[in-house]
Design a protein around this motif. Structure first.
Motif, PDB file in Angstrom:
ATOM      1  N   ARG A  14      46.551  51.653  35.471  1.00  0.00           N
ATOM      2  CA  ARG A  14      46.164  50.250  35.653  1.00  0.00           C
ATOM      3  C   ARG A  14      44.740  50.210  36.187  1.00  0.00           C
ATOM      4  O   ARG A  14      44.471  50.711  37.286  1.00  0.00           O
ATOM      5  CB  ARG A  14      47.137  49.576  36.606  1.00  0.00           C
ATOM      6  CG  ARG A  14      48.575  49.599  36.039  1.00  0.00           C
ATOM      7  CD  ARG A  14      49.593  49.352  37.098  1.00  0.00           C
ATOM      8  NE  ARG A  14      49.535  50.446  38.091  1.00  0.00           N
ATOM      9  CZ  ARG A  14      50.448  50.627  39.026  1.00  0.00           C
ATOM     10  NH1 ARG A  14      51.469  49.811  39.130  1.00  0.00           N
ATOM     11  NH2 ARG A  14      50.333  51.621  39.898  1.00  0.00           N
ATOM     12  N   ILE A  15      43.854  49.632  35.393  1.00  0.00           N
ATOM     13  CA  ILE A  15      42.421  49.685  35.689  1.00  0.00           C
ATOM     14  C   ILE A  15      41.862  48.279  35.906  1.00  0.00           C
ATOM     15  O   ILE A  15      42.058  47.393  35.069  1.00  0.00           O
ATOM     16  CB  ILE A  15      41.657  50.384  34.543  1.00  0.00           C
ATOM     17  CG1 ILE A  15      42.244  51.786  34.296  1.00  0.00           C
ATOM     18  CG2 ILE A  15      40.164  50.438  34.853  1.00  0.00           C
ATOM     19  CD1 ILE A  15      41.693  52.485  33.066  1.00  0.00           C
ATOM     20  N   ALA A  16      41.156  48.087  37.012  1.00  0.00           N
ATOM     21  CA  ALA A  16      40.452  46.837  37.289  1.00  0.00           C
ATOM     22  C   ALA A  16      38.981  47.014  36.936  1.00  0.00           C
ATOM     23  O   ALA A  16      38.402  48.081  37.177  1.00  0.00           O
ATOM     24  CB  ALA A  16      40.605  46.457  38.760  1.00  0.00           C
ATOM     25  N   VAL A  17      38.389  45.981  36.363  1.00  0.00           N
ATOM     26  CA  VAL A  17      36.983  46.014  35.958  1.00  0.00           C
ATOM     27  C   VAL A  17      36.203  44.986  36.768  1.00  0.00           C
ATOM     28  O   VAL A  17      36.568  43.806  36.813  1.00  0.00           O
ATOM     29  CB  VAL A  17      36.838  45.731  34.440  1.00  0.00           C
ATOM     30  CG1 VAL A  17      35.367  45.610  34.052  1.00  0.00           C
ATOM     31  CG2 VAL A  17      37.528  46.823  33.628  1.00  0.00           C
ATOM     32  N   ILE A  39      39.358  50.410  27.454  1.00  0.00           N
ATOM     33  CA  ILE A  39      40.527  50.652  28.303  1.00  0.00           C
ATOM     34  C   ILE A  39      41.806  50.340  27.531  1.00  0.00           C
ATOM     35  O   ILE A  39      42.745  51.137  27.494  1.00  0.00           O
ATOM     36  CB  ILE A  39      40.430  49.803  29.594  1.00  0.00           C
ATOM     37  CG1 ILE A  39      39.355  50.373  30.520  1.00  0.00           C
ATOM     38  CG2 ILE A  39      41.784  49.693  30.291  1.00  0.00           C
ATOM     39  CD1 ILE A  39      38.911  49.417  31.617  1.00  0.00           C
ATOM     40  N   GLU A  40      41.837  49.177  26.916  1.00  0.00           N
ATOM     41  CA  GLU A  40      43.042  48.758  26.196  1.00  0.00           C
ATOM     42  C   GLU A  40      43.267  49.586  24.934  1.00  0.00           C
ATOM     43  O   GLU A  40      44.410  49.937  24.615  1.00  0.00           O
ATOM     44  CB  GLU A  40      42.974  47.264  25.894  1.00  0.00           C
ATOM     45  CG  GLU A  40      43.091  46.443  27.173  1.00  0.00           C
ATOM     46  CD  GLU A  40      42.950  44.948  26.977  1.00  0.00           C
ATOM     47  OE1 GLU A  40      42.380  44.511  25.942  1.00  0.00           O
ATOM     48  OE2 GLU A  40      43.408  44.195  27.871  1.00  0.00           O
ATOM     49  N   HIS A  44      45.619  52.049  28.170  1.00  0.00           N
ATOM     50  CA  HIS A  44      45.747  51.720  29.586  1.00  0.00           C
ATOM     51  C   HIS A  44      45.933  50.211  29.751  1.00  0.00           C
ATOM     52  O   HIS A  44      45.789  49.448  28.802  1.00  0.00           O
ATOM     53  CB  HIS A  44      44.516  52.196  30.357  1.00  0.00           C
ATOM     54  CG  HIS A  44      44.339  53.679  30.303  1.00  0.00           C
ATOM     55  ND1 HIS A  44      45.231  54.561  30.879  1.00  0.00           N
ATOM     56  CD2 HIS A  44      43.369  54.437  29.731  1.00  0.00           C
ATOM     57  CE1 HIS A  44      44.822  55.803  30.669  1.00  0.00           C
ATOM     58  NE2 HIS A  44      43.688  55.756  29.969  1.00  0.00           N
ATOM     59  N   LYS A  45      46.212  49.795  30.968  1.00  0.00           N
ATOM     60  CA  LYS A  45      46.452  48.382  31.260  1.00  0.00           C
ATOM     61  C   LYS A  45      45.311  47.813  32.112  1.00  0.00           C
ATOM     62  O   LYS A  45      44.894  48.447  33.078  1.00  0.00           O
ATOM     63  CB  LYS A  45      47.765  48.224  31.998  1.00  0.00           C
ATOM     64  CG  LYS A  45      48.949  48.792  31.225  1.00  0.00           C
ATOM     65  CD  LYS A  45      50.246  48.209  31.677  1.00  0.00           C
ATOM     66  CE  LYS A  45      51.442  48.794  30.977  1.00  0.00           C
ATOM     67  NZ  LYS A  45      51.388  48.933  29.570  1.00  0.00           N
ATOM     68  N   LEU A  46      44.846  46.632  31.727  1.00  0.00           N
ATOM     69  CA  LEU A  46      43.841  45.936  32.534  1.00  0.00           C
ATOM     70  C   LEU A  46      44.578  45.291  33.706  1.00  0.00           C
ATOM     71  O   LEU A  46      45.397  44.390  33.519  1.00  0.00           O
ATOM     72  CB  LEU A  46      43.103  44.884  31.706  1.00  0.00           C
ATOM     73  CG  LEU A  46      42.026  44.112  32.455  1.00  0.00           C
ATOM     74  CD1 LEU A  46      40.884  45.033  32.867  1.00  0.00           C
ATOM     75  CD2 LEU A  46      41.510  42.962  31.611  1.00  0.00           C
ATOM     76  N   ALA A  47      44.302  45.747  34.909  1.00  0.00           N
ATOM     77  CA  ALA A  47      44.986  45.243  36.104  1.00  0.00           C
ATOM     78  C   ALA A  47      44.352  43.951  36.611  1.00  0.00           C
ATOM     79  O   ALA A  47      45.044  43.070  37.113  1.00  0.00           O
ATOM     80  CB  ALA A  47      44.962  46.299  37.205  1.00  0.00           C
ATOM     81  N   VAL A  74      42.822  52.416  39.315  1.00  0.00           N
ATOM     82  CA  VAL A  74      41.424  52.786  39.078  1.00  0.00           C
ATOM     83  C   VAL A  74      40.583  51.513  39.078  1.00  0.00           C
ATOM     84  O   VAL A  74      41.012  50.485  38.552  1.00  0.00           O
ATOM     85  CB  VAL A  74      41.262  53.496  37.706  1.00  0.00           C
ATOM     86  CG1 VAL A  74      39.798  53.814  37.409  1.00  0.00           C
ATOM     87  CG2 VAL A  74      42.123  54.748  37.624  1.00  0.00           C
ATOM     88  N   VAL A  75      39.383  51.600  39.642  1.00  0.00           N
ATOM     89  CA  VAL A  75      38.414  50.508  39.574  1.00  0.00           C
ATOM     90  C   VAL A  75      37.172  51.048  38.888  1.00  0.00           C
ATOM     91  O   VAL A  75      36.655  52.105  39.266  1.00  0.00           O
ATOM     92  CB  VAL A  75      38.039  49.984  40.977  1.00  0.00           C
ATOM     93  CG1 VAL A  75      36.932  48.936  40.877  1.00  0.00           C
ATOM     94  CG2 VAL A  75      39.254  49.434  41.702  1.00  0.00           C
ATOM     95  N   ILE A  76      36.707  50.317  37.885  1.00  0.00           N
ATOM     96  CA  ILE A  76      35.440  50.657  37.233  1.00  0.00           C
ATOM     97  C   ILE A  76      34.526  49.458  37.392  1.00  0.00           C
ATOM     98  O   ILE A  76      34.853  48.357  36.939  1.00  0.00           O
ATOM     99  CB  ILE A  76      35.620  50.986  35.743  1.00  0.00           C
ATOM    100  CG1 ILE A  76      36.609  52.136  35.548  1.00  0.00           C
ATOM    101  CG2 ILE A  76      34.260  51.318  35.110  1.00  0.00           C
ATOM    102  CD1 ILE A  76      36.947  52.418  34.081  1.00  0.00           C
TER     103      ILE A  76
END
Length: 180
Positions: A14-17, A39-40, A44-47, A74-76
């Motif tokens: 789960r990744i936050a942008v 990401i998608e 992966h999943k957009l958090a 994860v944060v990008i």
């Protein structure tokens, strides 16, 4: 040489942008859009996704909120990694890091050198870990986001990547907090 072991199951993270910009909004955030798409497409999943201004306390607060959110692995971030007076993303990241992933910036520079030559010296891309969450700060250009994803993060965030990857050590990131 690195490779993908197809005998293993893919594990989505789960990744936050976070886009850091004084001029961008979600409506015109090309680098953020690029990251979300990659990401998608990788599975992966957009958090979460946000745009904040170049303000160190605001960036730090946003990062800290995501570190505390168990729905974010994860944060990008993109933007604010340069050398100008308004570029404070790297400092905000380092404010929250428990450990810096020193080689991330080095590997990013090597990748960038192949694309933009010595201009890569102007990037301060960084990575770190805090609260069991990986954090990466990328430059604001779509090219830099693509390079970081396609050459580094796509592999390190894939559990099947060998010989090693970030996902397989998720359970051990906070082992120091376990009772002995």
């Amino acid at each position: 040489m690195s490779r993908i072991d197809d005998s293993l199951d893919f594990i989505p993270v789960r990744i936050a942008v976070l886009t850091v910009s004084d001029t961008r909004t979600l409506a015109d955030d090309k680098s953020g859009d690029t990251l979300v798409k990659m990401i998608e497409e990788a599975g992966h999943k957009l958090a979460d996704r946000r745009v904040v201004t170049d303000d160190r306390p605001l960036i730090r607060h946003t990062l800290q909120a995501w570190i505390e959110d168990k729905g974010v692995d994860v944060v990008i971030s993109t933007g604010g990694t340069g050398l100008t007076g308004r570029d404070v993303t790297v400092e905000a990241h380092r404010d929250v890091y428990e450990k810096e992933i020193d080689a991330f910036g080095t590997v990013f520079t090597i990748v960038s050198m192949q694309k933009i030559g010595t201009s890569a010296i102007q990037s301060r891309a960084t990575g770190g870990v805090a609260g069991g969450t990986y954090l990466f700060a990328l430059p604001g250009s779509t090219g830099a986001c693509k390079d970081a994803w396609n050459e580094i993060l796509k592999f390190q965030l894939d559990y099947r990547h060998r010989p090693c990857n970030f996902v397989e050590i998720f359970p051990r990131l906070e082992e120091h907090k376990r009772r002995k």
